[in-house]
Design a protein around this motif. Structure first.
Motif, PDB file in Angstrom:
ATOM      1  N   UNK C  12       0.854  -1.203   0.000  1.00 50.60           N
ATOM      2  CA  UNK C  12       0.000   0.000   0.000  1.00 50.60           C
ATOM      3  C   UNK C  12       0.882   1.243   0.000  1.00 50.60           C
ATOM      4  N   UNK C  13       0.575   2.142  -0.912  1.00 48.05           N
ATOM      5  CA  UNK C  13       1.368   3.360  -1.109  1.00 48.05           C
ATOM      6  C   UNK C  13       0.786   4.535  -0.310  1.00 48.05           C
ATOM      7  N   UNK C  14      -0.288   4.271   0.378  1.00 50.00           N
ATOM      8  CA  UNK C  14      -1.068   5.281   1.097  1.00 50.00           C
ATOM      9  C   UNK C  14      -1.386   6.511   0.234  1.00 50.00           C
ATOM     10  N   UNK C  15      -1.746   6.217  -1.005  1.00 49.05           N
ATOM     11  CA  UNK C  15      -2.055   7.305  -1.939  1.00 49.05           C
ATOM     12  C   UNK C  15      -3.422   7.901  -1.675  1.00 49.05           C
ATOM     13  N   UNK C  17      -6.462   6.992  -2.901  1.00 50.93           N
ATOM     14  CA  UNK C  17      -7.562   6.865  -3.869  1.00 50.93           C
ATOM     15  C   UNK C  17      -8.771   6.193  -3.219  1.00 50.93           C
ATOM     16  N   UNK C  19     -10.084   6.635  -0.561  1.00 54.38           N
ATOM     17  CA  UNK C  19     -10.924   7.481   0.295  1.00 54.38           C
ATOM     18  C   UNK C  19     -12.166   7.984  -0.435  1.00 54.38           C
ATOM     19  N   UNK C  20     -12.178   7.835  -1.766  1.00 50.21           N
ATOM     20  CA  UNK C  20     -13.191   8.515  -2.574  1.00 50.21           C
ATOM     21  C   UNK C  20     -14.118   7.554  -3.300  1.00 50.21           C
ATOM     22  N   UNK C  23     -16.120   9.620  -8.680  1.00 50.61           N
ATOM     23  CA  UNK C  23     -16.064  11.009  -9.144  1.00 50.61           C
ATOM     24  C   UNK C  23     -15.469  11.962  -8.099  1.00 50.61           C
ATOM     25  N   UNK C  24     -14.903  11.419  -7.047  1.00 51.65           N
ATOM     26  CA  UNK C  24     -14.219  12.211  -6.015  1.00 51.65           C
ATOM     27  C   UNK C  24     -15.129  13.210  -5.305  1.00 51.65           C
ATOM     28  N   UNK C  25     -16.440  12.999  -5.377  1.00 56.33           N
ATOM     29  CA  UNK C  25     -17.344  14.032  -4.890  1.00 56.33           C
ATOM     30  C   UNK C  25     -17.395  14.129  -3.370  1.00 56.33           C
ATOM     31  N   UNK C  27     -16.079  11.936   0.647  1.00 53.20           N
ATOM     32  CA  UNK C  27     -15.231  10.901   1.240  1.00 53.20           C
ATOM     33  C   UNK C  27     -16.073   9.630   1.363  1.00 53.20           C
ATOM     34  N   UNK C  43      -5.400   3.286   3.913  1.00 51.04           N
ATOM     35  CA  UNK C  43      -3.948   3.316   3.946  1.00 51.04           C
ATOM     36  C   UNK C  43      -3.425   3.370   5.378  1.00 51.04           C
ATOM     37  N   UNK C  79     -11.891   1.155  -5.419  1.00 53.87           N
ATOM     38  CA  UNK C  79     -11.207   2.361  -5.880  1.00 53.87           C
ATOM     39  C   UNK C  79      -9.690   2.274  -5.966  1.00 53.87           C
ATOM     40  N   UNK C  81      -6.179   1.831  -7.108  1.00 50.29           N
ATOM     41  CA  UNK C  81      -5.736   1.600  -8.482  1.00 50.29           C
ATOM     42  C   UNK C  81      -4.716   0.465  -8.626  1.00 50.29           C
ATOM     43  N   UNK C  82      -4.303  -0.103  -7.508  1.00 46.22           N
ATOM     44  CA  UNK C  82      -3.209  -1.071  -7.589  1.00 46.22           C
ATOM     45  C   UNK C  82      -3.720  -2.476  -7.915  1.00 46.22           C
TER      46      UNK C  82
END
Ligand SMILES: Cc1cc2nc3c(=O)[nH]c(=O)nc-3n(C[C@H](O)[C@H](O)[C@H](O)COP(=O)(O)OP(=O)(O)OC[C@H]3O[C@@H](n4cnc5c(N)ncnc54)[C@H](O)[C@@H]3O)c2cc1C
Ligand code: SF4
Ligand code: SF4
Lengths: 349, 459, 392
Positions: C12-15, C17, C19-20, C23-25, C27, C43, C79, C81-82
């Motif tokens: 896990x990169x703790x990026x 993604x 969290x959303x 559409x990122x609208x 949390x 993360x 969500x 991406x990995x």
């Protein structure tokens, strides 16, 4: 070393020079055609080697099966002529290079080749493939490599093809249904032109579809639609398979509209023309083709090659004509759904 | 319970402060390669007043304060070097758009995600410059480190697009910068007055906490498209960029190189983005791009490739998830990049070094270079992956990045979002009087040295 | 647990993604939405688990709470991406099972296990009362077409019982042959599994499978998506040789929609503006998004409106992983159930339709807390169908 079986004398005796006279992209009168073609035959530089759009058509036009297009590719490579920009050629060569990854299903003696095109994984489902769906091969190791005909890299084909054939044979495959007709063309035209023997029997997927549809005859609901058929470059290597298009259309009640750019006169998808000759020529070819489909009143545009699909699908959608792959068209006729669908418009604004 | 902890609880409410081992662990690190150091407290203020109170408390107690957005700059800029308070800004999430004036005022913790979706929903004809960092990255922090986004090719650094600031100074006063200091409009960060925004942008939070920031918005065209140009000659890239940027029609230009996947091997991929309000506008721009590079098409040194319509969504996505996926290509959960801002003419030398270091330290690499401001410079990333479970790869990546930074500086670049070591390298090379000025400003603004100590410390 | 999370979790990169929504609208990780410290995001949890594995931090109740505040809603799985994304929840469950083995869990979780162990349900209610709601509903006998598996909330929770009652009535009205297990019914174990008590889970799964086999059950219809999920996806690993004995599991919305299509359920006008909550264990876990909507749309008069976050982007009610009992995410306006009912209210709907008894109970409380009592009611789809049954 593998060598092209080319018979000079056939060309010397040829009156028609159909290979060049019929060419859709270079416009020669018969005399100039003869002069230019003799230059090609004799290994001299010719305009042909520079202006060829690499559409493969002359393979079909030559009545003697003397492989004029393969000769052009050989000569281009000998002379270091690059039909496409060098980095794009490099990109193609690297991208499809064998890496020892054999992507295979539960392969049986009869198997399908998905070439190196993931779209076939989407297409090859449902009843039409019910007795073979799991028996598939895919990826670089089984990739026919014919694409390098567009890049003047017969050397890559000569180098890789025997190994590809060996890889297929090693899977124990006796009969290979080729979903990309470029593969079928490679095995039935290109390989023999270089004296390569096949330890398996290639079957064109149109034949498979035709046989399957006959079995499923009772389930066919005639589609009663008018379609424009999109003929692709590799179809030129195997014109003998063209009758299947009409046979299949007959079975599923589809009307292949009469149009200027079909059969021998077909225009290619022009994607590699864009790469090699630039957008003006490509746009012109694509526009003529689409206008012709519209004029002929086509409701569907039926694709054979996923490459053509990718380059044309959005443009076809814009005309209001529905794009569909041949396999999907057959599925519609037996009440199944279209699997390969046009992409959502990618905007992200 | 310490006084500081209790006071912080009084300021922000007890749910929003922690001194527990778990928060201290997490906030003591970032995903990059800098060594961890834990804070004593993590606090999440909601208002400017709360920020002020925290800063006053920190001055009184002489504890450090490190403002934090998403902590994604990868270079340890939010690692509290001497402990103290990490101030997680993400509860400050107000967004106010001035549609006619084409700007937005965001609070200190608004994420690129939130602004993007707010604009898409409410002002679809406006956009901001979205970087390819994961969407949780904050607008303010990105401006604080002079980030670059989708509009940087046309409009400069994202910090160039700032149109005003509200800052809590290290001594606790709130201060407005730009037109908003005089007017109720936030259209300019300085001009026609002295531009004081330079006291805060680029300073990594060492000169105050930005609680609100004005950001210019730009027309959002109805359509976007991406073209893919390929060449195999690094030495041509500067000229290709010059020719493309000459058109003044490209939204963004990004050059990538990597050994894998195989289609990247031996070639450079340039993604050229265009926008338009109609298909005709797009087509015209495509043609301009082709025409600009006709010479290299004729010489067969480069050309545009078709892009499958099925690949376009991921190429057009903002931010690009592929950038983040790089962290998992070696299945190790990590990558870091040194990203000098550099003259575009240095592209060939930088690429050579990138590959050299990768083979010297046996690392997987990639690079993406983004053109800045119509071609005045580029951000060139030396990116290497590492495996978080393998300290050896981490050391190798770290060493390679250090060498890349030295090299980048020697070749005329300036390190972007430098870590502590890179800041030292930059300051060593800096004009001594400039360095002195830096020190004076810092001393003047932050007499107790509480703000993000360790960073930009001009000795 | 076969997943070897310990060798993978560092990826896990703790990026963030995860969290959303797409559409990122907003949390979309319920525990991050509630607590806002990064430690409570996916993360955060993964990094803390890794730290714990490497002895960089000690076990603490706070650590355990962070781990257990995950509702296993799978937004992160959707969500991230990995390439490892599909494994994330398995990793979290894996770490929990290690904590359970070491006896290091928060008291609420311990009480949950004790209750299930001792009473066969997490609510600590008497086994002998399990079928109290059923009032005459017939017990399953071999040969019945469906076993109606009611589950703990359907059996004991006041709101859940209404949902169960209506389903039983609707099935009867449609002439479906079915029966229940009555007081012999055991907890399905979905929550026990998600909370990491693998021993107890195995016992429950084996008992249930054994009972199903003895009764020659061939089809199971569940009230709860949680039971549906665990029986469909996890039961085959335990106690049942599925090669020899096999049953098919349905969620009740699948069955009802089938009955509507076959005209076995006739629906009459029921005028209402309705929005629908996708339960995590139906949606993201099992990709069942359409049937519940199709049921609602089959009812004349119902106008279905979507919340901003729906289908794979749906926001969890906060009740998953036993939180409908433990409610580690409770408290204040930021609790997921309260945020979600506000979102439901914003659509202008007067009914919030649910397909899960856990959502039902979470939202019922949240509506009270938000003071939306006279503006929004939450109802199970079975209840809405029952109300709409045509008398003819
Ligand atoms: C995969 C990936 C891709 C990336 N791509 C890009 C890209 O395309 N373009 C780009 O620009 N960057 C990129 N980055 C780098 C970085 O993630 C972004 O610049 C990001 O915007 C930083 O924001 P943040 O909230 O994470 O900042 P943080 O790391 O939290 O903070 C950065 C600095 O700002 C300070 N700060 C934070 N908030 C405040 C405040 N309110 N007041 C004062 N100081 C403050 C912090 O103390 C710190 O010094 C990328 C990173 C990753 C991991
Ligand atoms: S789980 Fe995936 S999306 Fe979430 S922080 Fe980790 S890598 Fe990123
Ligand atoms: S499963 Fe849901 S609650 Fe748990 S970490 Fe993932 S998004 Fe958060």
């Amino acid at each position: 070393m593998l060598e092209l079986k080319f018979d000079k004398t056939k060309c010397a005796d040829c009156k028609a020079v159909s290979c060049l006279v019929k060419c859709q992209y270079m416009h020669f009168d018969r005399d100039t055609a003869r002069t230019e073609w003799q230059k090609v035959v004799n290994g001299e530089d010719s305009q042909v080697l520079h202006d060829c759009a690499t559409c493969y058509s002359c393979e079909e036009y030559c009545p003697f099966g003397n492989h004029p297009f393969y000769l052009i590719v050989e000569r281009q490579e000998e002379k270091g002529i690059l039909p496409a920009p060098r980095p794009i050629t490099t990109m193609w060569i690297n991208q499809c290079q064998p890496i020892g990854r054999f992507t295979v299903g539960k392969v049986e003696e009869k198997a399908m080749s998905f070439c190196f095109l993931p779209q076939f994984g989407i297409l090859a489902g449902g009843k039409l493939f019910e007795d073979i769906a799991w028996s598939s091969i895919f990826g670089q190791e089984f990739f026919c490599n014919a694409v390098y005909l567009h890049f003047a890299r017969m050397s890559v084909i000569r180098d890789r093809l025997p190994k590809v054939i060996e890889n297929i044979a090693k899977q124990g495959i006796k009969e290979l249904v080729c979903l990309h007709d470029e593969c079928y063309g490679t095995f039935t035209s290109l390989a023999p032109a270089y004296g390569i023997e096949l330890p398996f029997k290639p079957v064109h997927y149109y034949e498979h579809l035709y046989d399957k549809l006959k079995e499923l005859k009772d389930e066919i609901q005639p589609l009663n639609v008018k379609v424009a058929y999109f003929r692709n470059c590799s179809a030129r290597l195997i014109p003998e398979t063209d009758h299947f298009v009409d046979d299949i259309f007959g079975l599923i009640g589809v009307d292949r509209v009469q149009r200027e750019y079909d059969h021998e006169n077909a225009l290619c998808c022009a994607e590699l023309i864009r790469v090699s000759k630039g957008p003006e020529m490509a746009d012109d070819v694509q526009k003529r083709n689409l206008d012709d489909m519209l004029k002929a009143g086509a409701e569907y545009c039926v694709f054979n090659c996923p490459g053509c699909w990718d380059s044309m699908v959005e443009k076809v959608v814009k005309t209001g004509i529905k794009p569909i792959h041949m396999i999907d068209l057959c599925k519609l006729a037996i009440g199944e759904e279209q699997a390969l669908t046009p992409p959502e418009p990618a905007l992200e604004v | 319970m310490s006084d500081i902890y209790a006071t912080l609880q009084e300021i922000v409410g007890k749910d929003y402060v922690s001194n527990q081992a778990e928060e201290r662990y997490f906030y003591g690190r970032d995903p990059g390669l800098m060594p961890p150091h834990e804070p004593d407290y993590v606090v999440m203020p909601r208002t400017t007043e709360e920020v002020q109170e925290i800063i006053r408390l920190a001055n009184k107690e002489k504890v450090a304060v490190v403002p934090k957005g998403a902590g994604l700059s990868l270079t340890g800029l939010v690692i509290p070097q001497i402990g103290g308070i990490v101030m997680d800004m993400k509860r400050m999430e107000g967004i106010e758009v001035n549609e006619a004036g084409r700007y937005v005022i965001v609070e200190g913790g608004v994420t690129h995600a939130a602004l993007k979706s707010h604009l898409q929903k409410n002002y679809p004809h406006l956009r901001h410059s979205i970087p390819d960092s994961p969407p949780i990255a904050t607008i303010v922090a990105n401006a604080v480190i002079h980030g670059q986004g989708r509009l940087t090719q046309q409009r400069g650094f994202n910090s160039d697009m700032v149109s005003g600031l509200e800052v809590v100074l290290p001594t606790g006063e709130v201060c407005r910068i730009g037109s908003c200091a005089v007017s109720s409009y936030w259209f300019s960060k300085g001009p026609p007055m002295p531009d004081l925004s330079g006291l805060f942008l680029g300073w990594f939070g060492t000169t105050g906490v930005i609680t609100r920031l004005g950001m210019k918005l730009y027309p959002c065209k109805k359509m976007r498209d991406v073209m893919l140009y390929i060449t195999d000659r690094a030495e041509l890239i500067p000229d290709i960029i010059r020719k493309l940027s000459h058109t003044e029609m490209m939204e963004d230009i990004v050059v990538s190189c990597a050994p894998l996947p195989l289609r990247f091997k031996g070639v450079f991929n340039m993604l050229v983005y265009i926008t338009g309000d109609s298909e005709e506008e797009l087509e015209f721009k495509r043609k301009m791009a082709w025409d600009a590079l006709r010479e290299y098409f004729e010489s067969r040194d480069g050309g545009f490739m078709g892009v499958s319509p099925y690949m376009k969504p991921s190429l057009l996505a903002m931010p690009s998830k592929d950038t983040t996926r790089f962290a998992d290509v070696s299945k190790g959960g990590g990558f870091e990049y040194s990203g000098p801002i550099a003259p575009i003419e240095k592209y060939p030398q930088y690429v050579k070094k990138l590959e050299e270091l990768a083979s010297k330290y046996n690392l997987f690499y990639s690079s993406a270079a983004r053109v800045i401001d119509g071609g005045h410079s580029m951000m060139f990333s030396f990116s290497y992956t590492f495996n978080r479970a393998d300290p050896d790869t981490m050391n190798r990546a770290k060493t390679a990045l250090d060498e890349a930074a030295e090299f980048a500086l020697d070749e005329g670049g300036v390190i972007w979002k430098p870590n502590l070591n890179e800041q030292r390298m930059v300051m060593e090379r800096m004009d001594p009087n400039t360095l002195k000025l830096l020190g004076k400003i810092k001393q003047l603004l932050d007499p107790n040295g509480i703000m993000n100590p360790g960073n930009w410390e001009a000795k | 647990m076969t997943q070897d999370y310990a060798s993978q979790i560092h990826r896990c990169f703790r990026c963030g993604y995860c969290k959303f929504p797409t559409d990122y609208s907003s949390l979309n990780c319920p525990s991050f939405r509630r607590f806002r410290f990064d430690s409570y995001s996916t993360g955060g949890r993964l990094w803390l688990i890794y730290a714990w594995l490497r002895n960089e931090i000690d076990w603490s109740e706070h650590l355990a709470e962070i781990l257990y505040a995950c509702t296993t809603c799978k937004n992160c799985v959707e969500q991230c991406p990995m390439k490892f994304s599909t494994d994330i929840v398995d990793w979290i469950v894996g770490a929990r099972s290690d904590m359970v083995e070491k006896g290091r869990i928060p008291p609420q979780v311990a009480r949950f296990f004790e209750a299930v162990h001792g009473y066969g349900n997490p609510l600590k209610l008497l086994r002998s009362d399990r079928a109290a709601w059923a009032d005459g509903t017939k017990k399953y006998e071999p040969g019945d077409e469906y076993l109606f598996y009611v589950g703990c909330l359907g059996s004991y929770d006041e709101n859940g019982q209404k949902m169960a009652r209506s389903l039983a009535d609707v099935l009867s009205a449609a002439g479906v042959s079915f029966g229940i297990l009555g007081n012999e019914e055991e907890c399905c174990g979905n929550e026990v599994y998600m909370l990491g008590e693998m021993g107890l889970f195995q016992t429950l799964a084996e008992k249930n499978n054994q009972q199903f086999k003895e009764l020659s059950v061939t089809n199971i219809v569940t009230l709860s998506p949680h039971a549906y999920n665990v029986m469909k996806n996890n039961y085959h690993q335990f106690g049942a040789d599925f090669a020899e004995y096999h049953y098919t599991v349905y969620h009740y919305t699948q069955l009802l929609y089938g009955l509507i299509k076959e005209n076995k359920i006739r629906l009459s006008n029921n005028k209402a503006k309705v929005t629908y909550q996708d339960p995590c264990f139906l949606g993201r876990y099992n990709q069942i998004y359409d049937e519940p909507r199709q049921i609602l749309q089959s009812i004349p008069g119902i106008e279905l409106v979507e919340m901003e976050r729906n289908r794979e982007n749906s926001f969890c009610c906060g009740g998953g992983s036993g939180n409908f009992v433990m409610d580690l995410l409770a408290g204040g306006k930021d609790s997921p159930s309260r945020a979600r009912v506000r979102e439901a209210h914003d659509t202008g709907a007067e009914v919030l339709a649910v397909a899960c008894p856990s959502c039902l109970t979470m939202f019922t409380d949240a509506i009270k807390a938000e003071d939306l009592d006279d503006k929004l009611v939450v109802k199970g789809i079975s209840q809405i169908v029952k109300e709409s049954l045509s008398s003819k």
